[in-house]
Design a protein around this motif. Structure first.
Motif, PDB file in Angstrom:
ATOM      1  N   ALA A  34       0.814  -1.220   0.000  1.00  0.00           N
ATOM      2  CA  ALA A  34       0.000   0.000   0.000  1.00  0.00           C
ATOM      3  C   ALA A  34       0.849   1.271   0.000  1.00  0.00           C
ATOM      4  CB  ALA A  34      -0.932   0.007   1.215  1.00  0.00           C
ATOM      5  N   ALA A  35       2.036   1.204   0.586  1.00  0.00           N
ATOM      6  CA  ALA A  35       2.879   2.399   0.702  1.00  0.00           C
ATOM      7  C   ALA A  35       3.211   2.966  -0.678  1.00  0.00           C
ATOM      8  CB  ALA A  35       4.164   2.064   1.450  1.00  0.00           C
ATOM      9  N   GLN A  36       3.213   4.271  -0.763  1.00  0.00           N
ATOM     10  CA  GLN A  36       3.497   4.927  -2.037  1.00  0.00           C
ATOM     11  C   GLN A  36       4.978   5.208  -2.217  1.00  0.00           C
ATOM     12  OE1 GLN A  36       0.647   8.160  -1.557  1.00  0.00           O
ATOM     13  NE2 GLN A  36      -0.814   7.081  -2.847  1.00  0.00           N
ATOM     14  N   ILE A  81      -4.411  -3.191  13.974  1.00  0.00           N
ATOM     15  CA  ILE A  81      -4.250  -3.621  12.581  1.00  0.00           C
ATOM     16  C   ILE A  81      -5.498  -3.279  11.766  1.00  0.00           C
ATOM     17  CG2 ILE A  81      -4.051  -5.660  11.086  1.00  0.00           C
ATOM     18  CD1 ILE A  81      -2.053  -6.786  13.199  1.00  0.00           C
ATOM     19  N   ALA A  82      -6.682  -3.451  12.356  1.00  0.00           N
ATOM     20  CA  ALA A  82      -7.926  -3.105  11.658  1.00  0.00           C
ATOM     21  C   ALA A  82      -7.963  -1.613  11.333  1.00  0.00           C
ATOM     22  CB  ALA A  82      -9.138  -3.504  12.502  1.00  0.00           C
ATOM     23  N   GLU A  83      -7.493  -0.782  12.248  1.00  0.00           N
ATOM     24  CA  GLU A  83      -7.424   0.661  11.978  1.00  0.00           C
ATOM     25  C   GLU A  83      -6.490   0.936  10.811  1.00  0.00           C
ATOM     26  OE1 GLU A  83      -6.285   2.718  15.543  1.00  0.00           O
ATOM     27  OE2 GLU A  83      -8.261   2.477  16.457  1.00  0.00           O
ATOM     28  N   GLY A  84      -5.370   0.231  10.750  1.00  0.00           N
ATOM     29  CA  GLY A  84      -4.427   0.390   9.646  1.00  0.00           C
ATOM     30  C   GLY A  84      -5.056   0.001   8.317  1.00  0.00           C
ATOM     31  N   GLU A  85      -5.817  -1.089   8.323  1.00  0.00           N
ATOM     32  CA  GLU A  85      -6.496  -1.532   7.096  1.00  0.00           C
ATOM     33  C   GLU A  85      -7.533  -0.502   6.647  1.00  0.00           C
ATOM     34  OE1 GLU A  85      -7.823  -5.418   8.311  1.00  0.00           O
ATOM     35  OE2 GLU A  85      -5.887  -6.337   7.794  1.00  0.00           O
ATOM     36  N   GLU A  86      -8.198   0.104   7.613  1.00  0.00           N
ATOM     37  CA  GLU A  86      -9.184   1.154   7.309  1.00  0.00           C
ATOM     38  C   GLU A  86      -8.487   2.355   6.661  1.00  0.00           C
ATOM     39  OE1 GLU A  86     -12.013   3.855  10.060  1.00  0.00           O
ATOM     40  OE2 GLU A  86     -12.135   1.693  10.452  1.00  0.00           O
ATOM     41  N   MET A  88      -5.693   2.257   4.963  1.00  0.00           N
ATOM     42  CA  MET A  88      -5.275   1.838   3.615  1.00  0.00           C
ATOM     43  C   MET A  88      -6.441   1.963   2.633  1.00  0.00           C
ATOM     44  SD  MET A  88      -2.710  -1.420   3.977  1.00  0.00           S
ATOM     45  CE  MET A  88      -3.183  -2.180   5.510  1.00  0.00           C
ATOM     46  N   GLU A  89      -7.636   1.631   3.091  1.00  0.00           N
ATOM     47  CA  GLU A  89      -8.805   1.695   2.215  1.00  0.00           C
ATOM     48  C   GLU A  89      -9.281   3.138   2.021  1.00  0.00           C
ATOM     49  OE1 GLU A  89     -13.261  -0.077   2.393  1.00  0.00           O
ATOM     50  OE2 GLU A  89     -11.607  -1.504   2.659  1.00  0.00           O
ATOM     51  N   ASP A  90      -9.415   3.867   3.116  1.00  0.00           N
ATOM     52  CA  ASP A  90      -9.965   5.221   3.065  1.00  0.00           C
ATOM     53  C   ASP A  90      -9.035   6.234   2.385  1.00  0.00           C
ATOM     54  OD1 ASP A  90     -12.137   4.195   4.415  1.00  0.00           O
ATOM     55  OD2 ASP A  90     -11.689   5.198   6.329  1.00  0.00           O
ATOM     56  N   LEU A 101      -0.218   5.346   7.098  1.00  0.00           N
ATOM     57  CA  LEU A 101       0.430   4.044   7.299  1.00  0.00           C
ATOM     58  C   LEU A 101       1.486   4.123   8.402  1.00  0.00           C
ATOM     59  CD1 LEU A 101       0.918   2.863   3.605  1.00  0.00           C
ATOM     60  CD2 LEU A 101      -0.581   1.822   5.319  1.00  0.00           C
ATOM     61  N   ILE A 102       2.253   5.187   8.383  1.00  0.00           N
ATOM     62  CA  ILE A 102       3.283   5.369   9.412  1.00  0.00           C
ATOM     63  C   ILE A 102       2.637   5.509  10.784  1.00  0.00           C
ATOM     64  CG2 ILE A 102       5.053   6.963  10.286  1.00  0.00           C
ATOM     65  CD1 ILE A 102       5.799   7.399   7.268  1.00  0.00           C
ATOM     66  N   SER A 103       1.560   6.258  10.856  1.00  0.00           N
ATOM     67  CA  SER A 103       0.842   6.420  12.118  1.00  0.00           C
ATOM     68  C   SER A 103       0.359   5.072  12.645  1.00  0.00           C
ATOM     69  CB  SER A 103      -0.346   7.370  11.908  1.00  0.00           C
ATOM     70  OG  SER A 103      -1.164   7.377  13.042  1.00  0.00           O
TER      71      SER A 103
END
Length: 165
Positions: A34-36, A81-86, A88-90, A101-103
């Motif tokens: 996901a990282a740019q 991890i769920a917050e991270g996935e959110e 990535m999606e949002d 992502l870093i946060s």
């Protein structure tokens, strides 16, 4: 009912961080994809490699206490991890994605730092001398990763996230 001891708490917390590390191992490749920025991608993949070593050290600690290496569901890491996935999606495709992502990664690191610090203190209290350097090695890697993430956020991701995509 048998009274629980610090030994029990140590083992439960060891199982917790073991589960957490296994979940993190699954999440890091997704974060790398996901990282740019190339720097971000490389950082997530490097930490994935470190996490393999951390899991091996935890397995050695289980061996030292005479228990099978087995995880215990960690609701906290699942939520982080769920917050991270959110994120990535949002924020997919946005200039703020890498900052998010870093946060998320730093939330994971801070959780791990807290767990390893506690396990080290309890290992000292319980006289588990051989476990201490193994746990300290994991803690040192987590702290170093947190510092790298802060540097990456300050120098690259946060300033880029300010701009419109």
């Amino acid at each position: 009912m048998v009274e629980k001891t610090l030994d029990d708490l140590f083992l439960d917390t060891l199982k917790d961080i073991y589960f957490a590390e296994k979940q993190i191992l699954k999440a890091l490749p997704k974060m790398a994809r996901a990282a740019q920025s190339e720097e971000g991608k490389a950082g997530f993949l490097q930490h994935r490699d470190e996490t393999h070593g951390q899991i091996e050290r935890l397995e050695q600690v289980f061996e030292l206490v005479g228990k099978a290496a087995r995880g215990k569901t960690c609701e906290a890491i699942q939520g982080i991890i769920a917050e991270g996935e959110e994120i990535m999606e949002d924020y997919k495709g946005s200039s703020a994605l890498d900052a998010g992502l870093i946060s998320s990664a730093q939330a994971v690191e801070h959780y791990e730092i807290a767990r390893y610090g506690t396990l080290i203190a309890w290992a000292k209290q319980l006289g588990l001398q051989e476990a201490i350097p193994l746990l300290q090695a994991n803690l040192a890697e987590e702290e170093a990763t947190d510092q790298k993430l802060t540097k990456l956020a300050d120098t690259s991701a946060n300033p880029k996230g300010k701009k419109a995509a």
